[in-house]
Design an enzyme around this catalytic site. Structure first.
Site, PDB file in Angstrom:
ATOM      1  N   SER A   1       0.808  -1.215   0.000  1.00 34.53           N
ATOM      2  CA  SER A   1       0.000   0.000   0.000  1.00 34.53           C
ATOM      3  C   SER A   1       0.849   1.277   0.000  1.00 34.53           C
ATOM      4  CB  SER A   1      -0.951  -0.040   1.189  1.00 34.53           C
ATOM      5  OG  SER A   1      -1.842   1.033   1.137  1.00 34.53           O
ATOM      6  N   HIS A   2       0.742   2.037   1.083  1.00 32.98           N
ATOM      7  CA  HIS A   2       1.395   3.349   1.159  1.00 32.98           C
ATOM      8  C   HIS A   2       2.810   3.264   1.721  1.00 32.98           C
ATOM      9  CE1 HIS A   2      -0.813   2.125   4.636  1.00 32.98           C
ATOM     10  NE2 HIS A   2       0.037   2.803   5.379  1.00 32.98           N
TER      11      HIS A   2
ATOM     12  N   LYS B   1     -11.389  -0.062  -1.027  1.00 33.78           N
ATOM     13  CA  LYS B   1     -11.484   1.373  -1.165  1.00 33.78           C
ATOM     14  C   LYS B   1     -10.878   1.752  -2.514  1.00 33.78           C
ATOM     15  CE  LYS B   1      -7.479   2.027   1.868  1.00 33.78           C
ATOM     16  NZ  LYS B   1      -7.340   1.056   2.951  1.00 33.78           N
TER      17      LYS B   1
ATOM     18  N   ASP C   1      -5.578   2.754  -3.718  1.00 36.00           N
ATOM     19  CA  ASP C   1      -6.871   2.703  -3.033  1.00 36.00           C
ATOM     20  C   ASP C   1      -7.120   3.895  -2.105  1.00 36.00           C
ATOM     21  OD1 ASP C   1      -5.060   1.866  -1.141  1.00 36.00           O
ATOM     22  OD2 ASP C   1      -6.116   0.000  -0.619  1.00 36.00           O
ATOM     23  N   ARG C   2      -6.062   4.614  -1.734  1.00 39.26           N
ATOM     24  CA  ARG C   2      -6.268   5.810  -0.900  1.00 39.26           C
ATOM     25  C   ARG C   2      -6.379   7.049  -1.769  1.00 39.26           C
ATOM     26  NH1 ARG C   2      -2.565   5.555   4.539  1.00 39.26           N
ATOM     27  NH2 ARG C   2      -3.379   3.552   5.233  1.00 39.26           N
TER      28      ARG C   2
ATOM     29  N   ASP D   1      -2.337   6.566  -3.397  1.00 38.74           N
ATOM     30  CA  ASP D   1      -1.179   5.924  -2.761  1.00 38.74           C
ATOM     31  C   ASP D   1      -0.547   4.826  -3.619  1.00 38.74           C
ATOM     32  OD1 ASP D   1      -3.184   4.017  -2.510  1.00 38.74           O
ATOM     33  OD2 ASP D   1      -2.432   3.280  -0.593  1.00 38.74           O
TER      34      ASP D   1
ATOM     35  N   ASP E   1      -0.837   1.606  -4.006  1.00 37.77           N
ATOM     36  CA  ASP E   1      -1.663   0.646  -4.735  1.00 37.77           C
ATOM     37  C   ASP E   1      -2.988   1.239  -5.213  1.00 37.77           C
ATOM     38  OD1 ASP E   1      -2.511   0.854  -2.089  1.00 37.77           O
ATOM     39  OD2 ASP E   1      -3.350  -1.162  -2.069  1.00 37.77           O
TER      40      ASP E   1
HETATM   41  C1  G1P Z   1      -3.942   1.623   8.110  1.00 42.42           C
HETATM   42  C2  G1P Z   1      -5.144   2.512   8.294  1.00 42.42           C
HETATM   43  C3  G1P Z   1      -6.408   1.738   8.014  1.00 42.42           C
HETATM   44  C4  G1P Z   1      -6.343   1.117   6.626  1.00 42.42           C
HETATM   45  C5  G1P Z   1      -5.068   0.317   6.475  1.00 42.42           C
HETATM   46  C6  G1P Z   1      -4.890  -0.185   5.049  1.00 42.42           C
HETATM   47  O1  G1P Z   1      -3.983   0.551   9.024  1.00 42.42           O
HETATM   48  O2  G1P Z   1      -5.173   3.072   9.583  1.00 42.42           O
HETATM   49  O3  G1P Z   1      -7.513   2.588   8.134  1.00 42.42           O
HETATM   50  O4  G1P Z   1      -7.448   0.294   6.392  1.00 42.42           O
HETATM   51  O5  G1P Z   1      -3.939   1.115   6.796  1.00 42.42           O
HETATM   52  O6  G1P Z   1      -4.792   0.865   4.122  1.00 42.42           O
HETATM   53  P1  G1P Z   1      -3.165   0.543  10.423  1.00 42.42           P
HETATM   54  O7  G1P Z   1      -1.729   0.768  10.039  1.00 42.42           O
HETATM   55  O8  G1P Z   1      -3.698   1.701  11.212  1.00 42.42           O
HETATM   56  O9  G1P Z   1      -3.462  -0.784  11.028  1.00 42.42           O
HETATM   57 ZN    ZN Z   2      -3.303   1.448  -0.277  1.00 42.46          ZN
END
Ligand code: G1P
Ligand code: ZN
Length: 545
Positions: free
Chosen positions: A113-114, A378, A283-284, A279, A281
């Site tokens: 992801s991010h 998302k 989705d954000r 982000d 991937d």
């Molecule tokens: C974080 C975000 C959460 C999101 C997840 C995946 O998780 O807080 O809302 O669903 O990334 O993108 P966390 O690192 O807080 O467990």
């Molecule tokens: Zn992501």
């Protein structure tokens, strides 16, 4: 096709977190590490023989290596066909779209992801079900259990499938179809929004947008949809070529990591009126107006309040859902619309049942995630198009739309403070103390107000009755303000403490008070109750979003 059975021994710590298994590339690239986890997923499937698997990722470092291994293991476990994105690319929402449209058995998404990418950074993998959404906790727990006892994995000989060319090849009896990663997804988005009207907005002389793909997966999607289908001028999409290390950046669209976009929108000389980013991937999302960042919780509430403007939702919302730490701005919209608002634990997997059961139409999280029943993930570009559709209909700048929303519903002033890379043992002490204090907090007076209740959030899924406990410590004040504490489930180094702060301000005369000022009494409460500085040695958070 020769299936080879390779003896293996378990690796510790293969427990999926908030969104799949995330570890450093160095961990994932140990011989057998990825294989053990993939085999543990396959061992928990039932009836995959002859069926279709969707496979792709955000293009980060190790994506290409992992895909070739997974293809060979998919053949060994009997999948009939794998749909794989060209060059191994599929954004998370696009993977969800492909799984649903093609009626696939499930999918494997490769992404952290991010989190940053590269040889010294992060990699990740998760399994999505046939509904296109992340597997639930029961499944991920079973996968973890399997990783602890695994003794062999099954794989076929190296096949070295060329993922650059669209078309069909085979690994033994299994078809491998290299598909256009954008087509199914673009078609889906086009069916939801008023593309003609958005194209009209993008052609207006006074309107200029920038989409920052952050060198991540959404580049090709944004080029095709914004500049291709919708005719935005070329150059609208910046940082639009996915790079294995995201250009050395941190592909998280927040005010810290997408500072360049925020600065451009604050500079009148740029001529920009609307900015957006997504982000690693895809989705954000982040939505920015002229000198105005829309907080994700507000964005979700504005999206819900304006549903009538969007073709796909105009007939009405069945309900809405937000993760517990997300601000209650959404609840106020739901109350006015007379529809239910569900509160789930953090992580998109908890929305799946509500969406499948038709209980929720729109969902979102404070962590820049918004989406709807069109998918089970998302969706960053969906949120951007939703905003563009609103702007095309209302012909008002972003900041005015949000300020108007506050005037009508009141403002849920909100911030999240992240303390990254804390020693795990210290984080444990902090939470143990906090949990011990919970029963004593109700009735206590702080400068921020009197505590009404304090608990550890526990969720019972209204569809299947499953329970998830210890989902975040909440301190709720009498005036509706809240402080929530939880540990991240996506980090790969030490522990990350997240402190979520929220205060409801009804009076429009107070809506422009700087967020940090409005929340200062809650920050003090958080410190007093959790002793963050004393226990962790951190006086200030690393990231405020
Ligand atoms: C974080 C975000 C959460 C999101 C997840 C995946 O998780 O807080 O809302 O669903 O990334 O993108 P966390 O690192 O807080 O467990
Ligand atoms: Zn992501």
């Amino acid at each position: 096709m020769n299936i080879i059975t390779v003896a293996t021994t378990p690796f510790p710590g293969q427990k999926p977190g908030t969104s799949g298994l995330r570890k450093k590339v160095k961990v994932f690239s140990q011989p057998g590490y990825l294989e053990n986890f993939v085999q543990s997923i396959f061992d928990n499937l039932n009836g995959q023989q002859g069926k279709t698997l969707v496979l792709g990722g955000d293009g980060r470092y190790f994506n290409d290596v992992a895909i070739q291994i997974i293809l060979r293991m998919a053949a060994a476990t009997g999948f009939g066909r794998v749909l794989v994105g060209q060059n191994g690319i599929l954004s998370t929402p696009a993977a969800s779209a492909v799984i649903r449209k093609r009626g696939a058995f499930g999918g494997i998404i490769l992404s952290a992801s991010h989190n940053p990418g590269g040889p010294d950074d992060d990699f990740g993998i998760k399994y999505n079900l046939g509904n296109g959404g992340p597997a639930n906790e029961t499944f991920t727990d079973a996968v973890y259990a399997r990783t602890r006892e695994i003794s062999a994995y099954r794989i076929v000989e190296p096949a070295d499938i060329d993922l650059a060319c669209l078309g069909e090849t085979h690994i033994g009896a299994m078809r491998v179809s290299v598909i256009d990663p954008v087509a199914d997804y673009a078609e889906l988005l086009e069916s939801l929004f008023d593309f003609e009207r958005i194209a009209g907005l993008l052609a207006r002389p006074g309107f200029r947008m920038r989409f920052d793909a952050m060198h991540a997966v959404n580049g090709p999607y944004a080029h095709a949809i914004l500049e291709g289908c919708l005719g935005a001028p070329s150059g609208t999409v910046v940082n639009g070529t996915p790079l294995p290390d995201f250009g050395g950046g941190h592909p998280d669209p927040n005010p810290v990591y997408a500072a360049e976009l925020v600065t451009a929108l604050a500079d009148p000389a740029s001529g920009l009126s609307f900015g957006a980013a997504s982000d690693g991937d895809g989705d954000r999302n982040m939505i920015v107006g002229r000198s105005f960042i829309v907080s994700p919780s507000d964005s979700l509430a504005v999206i819900a309040a304006n549903y009538k403007l969007i073709p796909a939702y105009a007939e009405g919302l069945a309900g809405v859902a937000r993760s517990m730490p997300t601000s209650c701005a959404l609840d106020r919209v739901a109350a006015e619309l007379g529809i239910p608002c569900y509160e789930t634990p953090t992580g998109w997997k908890y929305f799946g049942n509500l969406l499948d059961a038709g209980k929720a139409t729109l969902c979102g999280e404070e962590s820049a995630g918004t989406g709807s029943n069109h998918l089970r993930e998302k969706d960053g570009l969906w949120a951007v198009l939703y905003w563009l559709n609103i702007l095309a209909c209302r012909d008002e700048p972003v900041d005015r739309i949000v300020r108007e929303h506050w005037r009508h519903f009141g403002r849920n002033v909100y911030a999240r403070h992240d303390y990254e890379g804390i020693e795990a043992a210290k984080a444990e002490i902090l939470f143990a103390e906090l949990r011990q204090k919970l029963p004593t907090l109700a009735g206590m007076e702080f400068v921020a107000g009197r505590v009404k209740a304090a608990d550890d959030f526990c969720y019972t899924d209204p569809v299947d009755g499953s329970r998830s406990d210890k989902q975040g410590v909440r301190v709720l004040l009498e005036d509706g303000s809240r402080v929530v504490f939880r540990l991240s489930g996506t980090g790969t180094e030490g522990a990350t403490l997240r402190v979520y702060l929220e205060r409801y301000v009804a009076d429009p005369a107070l809506h422009e008070i700087p967020v940090q000022e409005a929340l200062a009494p809650l920050v003090a409460l958080a410190e007093k109750v959790a002793r963050i500085a004393e226990i962790t040695g951190r006086k200030v958070p690393d990231v405020i979003s």
